[in-house]
Design a protein around this motif. Structure first.
Motif, PDB file in Angstrom:
ATOM      1  N   PRO A  57       0.772  -1.210  -0.056  1.00  0.00           N
ATOM      2  CA  PRO A  57       0.070  -0.193  -0.183  1.00  0.00           C
ATOM      3  C   PRO A  57       0.907   1.220   0.047  1.00  0.00           C
ATOM      4  CG  PRO A  57      -0.907  -1.622   1.746  1.00  0.00           C
ATOM      5  CD  PRO A  57       0.395  -2.171   1.263  1.00  0.00           C
ATOM      6  N   GLY A  58       1.891   1.061   0.595  1.00  0.00           N
ATOM      7  CA  GLY A  58       2.819   2.596   0.835  1.00  0.00           C
ATOM      8  C   GLY A  58       3.717   2.689  -0.502  1.00  0.00           C
ATOM      9  N   ASP A  59       3.453   1.851  -1.602  1.00  0.00           N
ATOM     10  CA  ASP A  59       4.393   1.961  -2.725  1.00  0.00           C
ATOM     11  C   ASP A  59       3.539   2.858  -3.837  1.00  0.00           C
ATOM     12  OD1 ASP A  59       5.932   1.687  -4.949  1.00  0.00           O
ATOM     13  OD2 ASP A  59       5.553  -0.313  -5.376  1.00  0.00           O
ATOM     14  N   PRO A  60       4.029   4.203  -4.045  1.00  0.00           N
ATOM     15  CA  PRO A  60       3.405   5.073  -5.108  1.00  0.00           C
ATOM     16  C   PRO A  60       3.509   4.444  -6.509  1.00  0.00           C
ATOM     17  CG  PRO A  60       5.339   5.982  -4.264  1.00  0.00           C
ATOM     18  CD  PRO A  60       5.015   4.932  -3.552  1.00  0.00           C
ATOM     19  N   SER A  61       4.445   3.813  -6.580  1.00  0.00           N
ATOM     20  CA  SER A  61       4.608   3.276  -8.098  1.00  0.00           C
ATOM     21  C   SER A  61       3.930   1.842  -8.291  1.00  0.00           C
ATOM     22  CB  SER A  61       6.251   3.153  -8.444  1.00  0.00           C
ATOM     23  OG  SER A  61       6.689   1.941  -7.536  1.00  0.00           O
ATOM     24  N   HIS A  62       3.405   1.377  -7.212  1.00  0.00           N
ATOM     25  CA  HIS A  62       2.787   0.023  -7.521  1.00  0.00           C
ATOM     26  C   HIS A  62       3.666  -1.116  -7.988  1.00  0.00           C
ATOM     27  CE1 HIS A  62      -0.721   1.781  -5.832  1.00  0.00           C
ATOM     28  NE2 HIS A  62      -1.030   2.563  -7.023  1.00  0.00           N
ATOM     29  N   SER A  63       5.094  -1.122  -7.846  1.00  0.00           N
ATOM     30  CA  SER A  63       5.681  -2.048  -8.628  1.00  0.00           C
ATOM     31  C   SER A  63       7.044  -2.556  -7.847  1.00  0.00           C
ATOM     32  CB  SER A  63       6.435  -0.992  -9.663  1.00  0.00           C
ATOM     33  OG  SER A  63       7.151  -0.097  -9.464  1.00  0.00           O
ATOM     34  N   ALA A 132      -2.285   4.023   3.189  1.00  0.00           N
ATOM     35  CA  ALA A 132      -2.247   3.581   4.178  1.00  0.00           C
ATOM     36  C   ALA A 132      -0.542   3.690   4.717  1.00  0.00           C
ATOM     37  CB  ALA A 132      -2.530   1.960   4.147  1.00  0.00           C
ATOM     38  N   SER A 133      -0.855   4.246   5.770  1.00  0.00           N
ATOM     39  CA  SER A 133       0.602   4.382   6.593  1.00  0.00           C
ATOM     40  C   SER A 133       1.123   3.517   7.495  1.00  0.00           C
ATOM     41  CB  SER A 133       0.602   6.024   6.969  1.00  0.00           C
ATOM     42  OG  SER A 133       1.803   6.270   7.588  1.00  0.00           O
ATOM     43  N   TYR A 134       2.462   3.142   7.376  1.00  0.00           N
ATOM     44  CA  TYR A 134       2.882   2.382   8.328  1.00  0.00           C
ATOM     45  C   TYR A 134       3.011   2.930   9.728  1.00  0.00           C
ATOM     46  CZ  TYR A 134       4.242  -0.931   4.479  1.00  0.00           C
ATOM     47  OH  TYR A 134       3.796  -1.740   3.736  1.00  0.00           O
ATOM     48  N   ASP A 135       3.359   4.363   9.884  1.00  0.00           N
ATOM     49  CA  ASP A 135       3.560   5.168  10.856  1.00  0.00           C
ATOM     50  C   ASP A 135       2.275   5.124  11.861  1.00  0.00           C
ATOM     51  OD1 ASP A 135       5.947   5.769   9.964  1.00  0.00           O
ATOM     52  OD2 ASP A 135       5.423   7.528   9.202  1.00  0.00           O
ATOM     53  N   ARG A 136       1.105   4.883  11.257  1.00  0.00           N
ATOM     54  CA  ARG A 136      -0.035   4.785  11.937  1.00  0.00           C
ATOM     55  C   ARG A 136      -0.638   3.514  12.762  1.00  0.00           C
ATOM     56  NH1 ARG A 136      -3.897   8.189   7.751  1.00  0.00           N
ATOM     57  NH2 ARG A 136      -2.713  10.078   7.841  1.00  0.00           N
ATOM     58  N   MET A 137       0.351   2.323  12.377  1.00  0.00           N
ATOM     59  CA  MET A 137      -0.111   1.107  12.864  1.00  0.00           C
ATOM     60  C   MET A 137       0.257   1.074  14.330  1.00  0.00           C
ATOM     61  SD  MET A 137       1.515  -1.508   9.925  1.00  0.00           S
ATOM     62  CE  MET A 137       1.180  -2.827  10.883  1.00  0.00           C
ATOM     63  N   ARG A 138      -0.467   0.335  15.147  1.00  0.00           N
ATOM     64  CA  ARG A 138      -0.288   0.637  16.310  1.00  0.00           C
ATOM     65  C   ARG A 138       0.425  -0.615  16.997  1.00  0.00           C
ATOM     66  NH1 ARG A 138      -5.713   1.272  15.427  1.00  0.00           N
ATOM     67  NH2 ARG A 138      -6.732   3.377  16.128  1.00  0.00           N
ATOM     68  N   ASN A 139       0.605  -1.895  16.420  1.00  0.00           N
ATOM     69  CA  ASN A 139       1.285  -3.068  16.969  1.00  0.00           C
ATOM     70  C   ASN A 139       1.909  -3.570  15.515  1.00  0.00           C
ATOM     71  OD1 ASN A 139       0.001  -3.457  19.603  1.00  0.00           O
ATOM     72  ND2 ASN A 139      -1.836  -3.035  18.267  1.00  0.00           N
ATOM     73  N   ALA A 140       2.795  -3.010  14.976  1.00  0.00           N
ATOM     74  CA  ALA A 140       3.629  -3.347  13.736  1.00  0.00           C
ATOM     75  C   ALA A 140       4.318  -4.499  14.111  1.00  0.00           C
ATOM     76  CB  ALA A 140       4.407  -2.107  13.227  1.00  0.00           C
ATOM     77  N   LEU A 168      -0.828  -6.498   6.794  1.00  0.00           N
ATOM     78  CA  LEU A 168      -0.132  -6.135   7.926  1.00  0.00           C
ATOM     79  C   LEU A 168      -1.073  -5.271   8.617  1.00  0.00           C
ATOM     80  CD1 LEU A 168       3.580  -5.381   7.364  1.00  0.00           C
ATOM     81  CD2 LEU A 168       2.579  -7.249   8.947  1.00  0.00           C
ATOM     82  N   PHE A 169      -1.821  -4.233   7.764  1.00  0.00           N
ATOM     83  CA  PHE A 169      -2.737  -3.514   8.276  1.00  0.00           C
ATOM     84  C   PHE A 169      -3.923  -3.996   8.880  1.00  0.00           C
ATOM     85  CE2 PHE A 169       0.019  -1.408   5.111  1.00  0.00           C
ATOM     86  CZ  PHE A 169       0.358   0.006   5.801  1.00  0.00           C
ATOM     87  N   ILE A 170      -4.370  -5.193   8.298  1.00  0.00           N
ATOM     88  CA  ILE A 170      -5.564  -5.993   8.664  1.00  0.00           C
ATOM     89  C   ILE A 170      -5.056  -6.404  10.006  1.00  0.00           C
ATOM     90  CG2 ILE A 170      -7.300  -7.640   7.982  1.00  0.00           C
ATOM     91  CD1 ILE A 170      -6.395  -7.140   5.084  1.00  0.00           C
ATOM     92  N   LEU A 171      -3.997  -7.056   9.969  1.00  0.00           N
ATOM     93  CA  LEU A 171      -3.805  -7.702  11.325  1.00  0.00           C
ATOM     94  C   LEU A 171      -3.557  -6.920  12.215  1.00  0.00           C
ATOM     95  CD1 LEU A 171      -1.215 -10.420   9.933  1.00  0.00           C
ATOM     96  CD2 LEU A 171      -3.701 -10.950  11.097  1.00  0.00           C
ATOM     97  N   ASP A 172      -2.960  -5.554  12.099  1.00  0.00           N
ATOM     98  CA  ASP A 172      -2.898  -4.707  13.059  1.00  0.00           C
ATOM     99  C   ASP A 172      -4.293  -4.138  13.844  1.00  0.00           C
ATOM    100  OD1 ASP A 172      -1.371  -2.522  14.331  1.00  0.00           O
ATOM    101  OD2 ASP A 172      -2.657  -1.245  13.335  1.00  0.00           O
TER     102      ASP A 172
END
Length: 234
Positions: A57-63, A132-140, A168-172
């Motif tokens: 999700p955090g990859d703007p180029s989707h590649s 989606a941002s990894y920084d906003r994850m509570r339990n990465a 990862l975001f769903i599990l978080d």
């Protein structure tokens, strides 16, 4: 006199001349046409992101991942191929094959969530956009550990490749809801690890090198197998 007459109507009449003004106000749209078009474009963009189901999700180029890069390039290649041609149809089949595999994984997650009681919430829990941002994850760290457990101890994913980061975001979210451990237990029960024969059969459904080779042939050739020149997609 006109103003006084309107005041009289407002005080003593329920349905009078002022009704026409009220009807005109009701017919005036709350949002302009340009604003509605903007919301439509944004909604379509979100639907496209979910349809393509980017793994990072955090990859703007989707590649960043091989499968994301293959799907993205196939979509770009099809957009430059004449609609209805043999090359266009072949690319569409490859694209849908990749999307089907990703939808299959998503359906497994949805089934487990609904089995846990998240009948109404499953769809929103599984929605992960490109913002989606990894920084906003509570339990990465805990989410990553559980994702690895699902990858190695269940067959919820269809590949030996690293599992998609989007989960990862769903599990978080599930950790926050105190439902992550129950989810993993259900996944072990419903989707136990497959033996080598089953894994070979599953991983053989999509051949990324073959897809990339086909895509490169379309890009370098400029024409499909029927000799039709490529053009922009409608």
């Amino acid at each position: 006199m006109g103003a006084a007459f309107k005041k009289f109507c407002i005080r003593f009449c329920c349905c009078c001349c002022c009704q026409d003004d009220a009807e005109e106000d009701e017919k005036t749209p709350l949002l302009s046409h340009d604003t509605l078009e903007y919301f439509d474009r944004e909604a379509k963009k979100r639907r496209d992101q979910e349809t393509n189901l980017w793994s990072e999700p955090g990859d703007p180029s989707h590649s960043e991942r091989d499968d994301d890069r293959a799907l993205y390039n196939l979509l770009q290649c099809r957009a430059k191929t004449q609609r209805g041609s043999q090359g266009y149809r072949r690319l569409s089949i490859d694209i849908e094959a990749m999307r089907d595999m990703r939808r299959e994984v998503r359906d497994k997650w949805q089934m487990i969530l609904e089995n846990l009681g998240f009948m109404a919430e499953a769809e929103s829990l599984l929605t992960v956009s490109a913002t989606a941002s990894y920084d906003r994850m509570r339990n990465a760290p805990a989410a990553r550990s559980l994702l690895q457990t699902l990858h190695t101890e269940t067959s919820i994913f269809n590949s030996k490749e690293p599992p998609p980061e989007r989960y990862l975001f769903i599990l978080d979210r599930l950790i926050y809801l105190d439902a992550a451990e129950d989810f993993v237990a259900k996944a072990r029960r419903f989707y136990p690890p497959k033996d080598d024969d089953d894994e070979e059969e599953t991983t053989g459904l999509i051949n990324l090198p073959l897809l990339l080779s086909r895509m490169n042939q379309n890009i370098s050739g400029g024409e499909d197998d029927e000799g039709e020149t490529t053009g922009p997609e409608d």
